[in-house]
Design a protein around this motif. Structure first.
Motif, PDB file in Angstrom:
ATOM      1  N   TRP A  59       0.155  -0.890   0.148  1.00  0.00           N
ATOM      2  CA  TRP A  59       0.286  -0.227   0.023  1.00  0.00           C
ATOM      3  C   TRP A  59       0.754   1.077  -0.034  1.00  0.00           C
ATOM      4  N   VAL A  60       1.910   1.184   1.041  1.00  0.00           N
ATOM      5  CA  VAL A  60       2.923   2.615   1.093  1.00  0.00           C
ATOM      6  C   VAL A  60       3.357   2.952  -0.503  1.00  0.00           C
ATOM      7  N   TRP A  61       3.526   1.494  -1.488  1.00  0.00           N
ATOM      8  CA  TRP A  61       4.399   2.091  -2.656  1.00  0.00           C
ATOM      9  C   TRP A  61       3.133   2.182  -3.437  1.00  0.00           C
ATOM     10  N   ALA A  62       2.194   1.450  -3.604  1.00  0.00           N
ATOM     11  CA  ALA A  62       1.211   2.080  -4.070  1.00  0.00           C
ATOM     12  C   ALA A  62       0.575   3.838  -4.476  1.00  0.00           C
ATOM     13  N   ARG A  64       2.200   6.102  -3.781  1.00  0.00           N
ATOM     14  CA  ARG A  64       3.481   6.965  -3.789  1.00  0.00           C
ATOM     15  C   ARG A  64       4.644   7.029  -2.712  1.00  0.00           C
ATOM     16  N   LEU A  65       4.431   6.572  -0.835  1.00  0.00           N
ATOM     17  CA  LEU A  65       4.485   7.472   0.189  1.00  0.00           C
ATOM     18  C   LEU A  65       6.570   6.316  -0.406  1.00  0.00           C
ATOM     19  N   VAL A  66       6.596   5.335  -0.659  1.00  0.00           N
ATOM     20  CA  VAL A  66       8.132   4.886  -0.994  1.00  0.00           C
ATOM     21  C   VAL A  66       8.631   4.717  -2.921  1.00  0.00           C
ATOM     22  N   LYS A  67       9.348   4.757  -2.942  1.00  0.00           N
ATOM     23  CA  LYS A  67       9.158   5.050  -4.803  1.00  0.00           C
ATOM     24  C   LYS A  67       9.570   3.178  -5.537  1.00  0.00           C
ATOM     25  N   GLU A  99      -4.265   5.186  10.387  1.00  0.00           N
ATOM     26  CA  GLU A  99      -2.885   5.931  10.979  1.00  0.00           C
ATOM     27  C   GLU A  99      -2.210   4.681  10.896  1.00  0.00           C
ATOM     28  N   VAL A 100      -1.511   5.690   9.106  1.00  0.00           N
ATOM     29  CA  VAL A 100       0.139   5.169   8.859  1.00  0.00           C
ATOM     30  C   VAL A 100       1.214   6.155   8.954  1.00  0.00           C
ATOM     31  N   ARG A 101       1.842   5.576   9.830  1.00  0.00           N
ATOM     32  CA  ARG A 101       3.101   6.383  10.397  1.00  0.00           C
ATOM     33  C   ARG A 101       4.494   5.936   9.556  1.00  0.00           C
ATOM     34  N   LEU A 102       4.907   6.556   8.905  1.00  0.00           N
ATOM     35  CA  LEU A 102       6.428   6.392   8.287  1.00  0.00           C
ATOM     36  C   LEU A 102       7.511   7.706   7.716  1.00  0.00           C
ATOM     37  N   ILE A 117      -5.315   0.423  -2.508  1.00  0.00           N
ATOM     38  CA  ILE A 117      -5.114  -0.133  -3.863  1.00  0.00           C
ATOM     39  C   ILE A 117      -3.972  -1.336  -3.537  1.00  0.00           C
ATOM     40  N   ARG A 118      -4.499  -1.893  -5.021  1.00  0.00           N
ATOM     41  CA  ARG A 118      -3.098  -2.945  -4.617  1.00  0.00           C
ATOM     42  C   ARG A 118      -1.858  -2.048  -5.414  1.00  0.00           C
ATOM     43  N   LYS A 119      -2.220  -2.125  -6.749  1.00  0.00           N
ATOM     44  CA  LYS A 119      -1.798  -1.758  -7.890  1.00  0.00           C
ATOM     45  C   LYS A 119      -1.692  -0.231  -8.338  1.00  0.00           C
ATOM     46  N   ARG A 120       0.330   0.693  -8.120  1.00  0.00           N
ATOM     47  CA  ARG A 120       0.207   1.542  -8.067  1.00  0.00           C
ATOM     48  C   ARG A 120       0.195   2.772  -9.195  1.00  0.00           C
ATOM     49  N   VAL A 121      -0.582   3.911  -8.769  1.00  0.00           N
ATOM     50  CA  VAL A 121      -1.672   3.952  -9.513  1.00  0.00           C
ATOM     51  C   VAL A 121      -0.509   6.124  -9.944  1.00  0.00           C
ATOM     52  N   GLY A 122      -1.379   7.284 -11.183  1.00  0.00           N
ATOM     53  CA  GLY A 122      -0.632   8.408 -10.656  1.00  0.00           C
ATOM     54  C   GLY A 122      -0.749   9.143  -9.541  1.00  0.00           C
TER      55      GLY A 122
END
Length: 189
Positions: A59-62, A64-67, A99-102, A117-122
């Motif tokens: 989720w954090v990837w999808a 865009r919090l991480v590359k 609540e997600v802390r990164l 969401i599971r897929k990376r989006v714009g």
């Protein structure tokens, strides 16, 4: 198909997305708005069914919090991801309202999950999947590196090292501004 409606002024307001009586949007804003709307619709169509869950690293990837997803998993294993105040593993199932802390790249991001969401989006679609409660980033001057050498210049000389130490606030022993430390001088013979 409906025909284009024209006001008494002759303005064509069909398809602008603007409410009645407001000025029509410029063409670029209409294109951006329609592109975002289309992307949101595509993300919802590929969205999750009822009862499905998403891994936190995915989720954090999808959104865009991480590359990369592997960076998300590494952050989870390193204890840099907390969900509702608890450290989580990469396979933790995230839910709407969590609540997600990164902590990533020297900055803490605090987000509340709005959509799974599971897929990376714009980026415009990803921004609609969470509520960002992060503190503002520090000013660029505060995080600028001090005394970084150019790549390929080789090993620093003694003089370069002393200048770097002076810039970083670590006074060299022979520096006139450095405090005197006992036992640093050779005894007279």
């Amino acid at each position: 198909m409906a025909l284009a409606s024209q006001d008494a002024d002759g303005d064509d307001t069909r398809g602008t997305g603007a409410p009645e009586g407001s000025a029509p949007l410029p063409a670029t804003a209409r294109e951006t708005d329609s592109a975002t709307t289309a992307a949101v619709a595509a993300a919802e169509a590929a969205g999750l069914g009822a009862g499905e869950t998403v891994r936190i690293d995915s989720w954090v990837w999808a959104v865009r919090l991480v590359k990369t997803r592997s960076l998300g998993a590494t952050a989870c294993r390193g204890g840099h991801v907390h969900v509702n105040g608890e450290r989580v593993k990469p396979a933790y199932s995230v839910r709407v309202g969590d609540e997600v802390r990164l902590r990533h790249e020297g900055r803490e991001r605090v987000v509340i999950v709005k959509r799974l969401i599971r897929k990376r989006v714009g980026a415009p679609v990803a921004a609609q999947c969470y509520i960002d409660n992060s503190p503002p980033p520090p000013p660029r001057e505060a995080i600028a590196p001090v005394g970084v050498r150019d790549r390929g210049t080789g090993r620093p000389t003694k003089r370069d090292r002393r200048e770097l130490e002076r810039l970083r606030g670590l006074g060299a022993p022979n520096d006139p501004g450095a405090p005197e430390t006992p036992g640093r001088h050779r005894p007279a013979r």
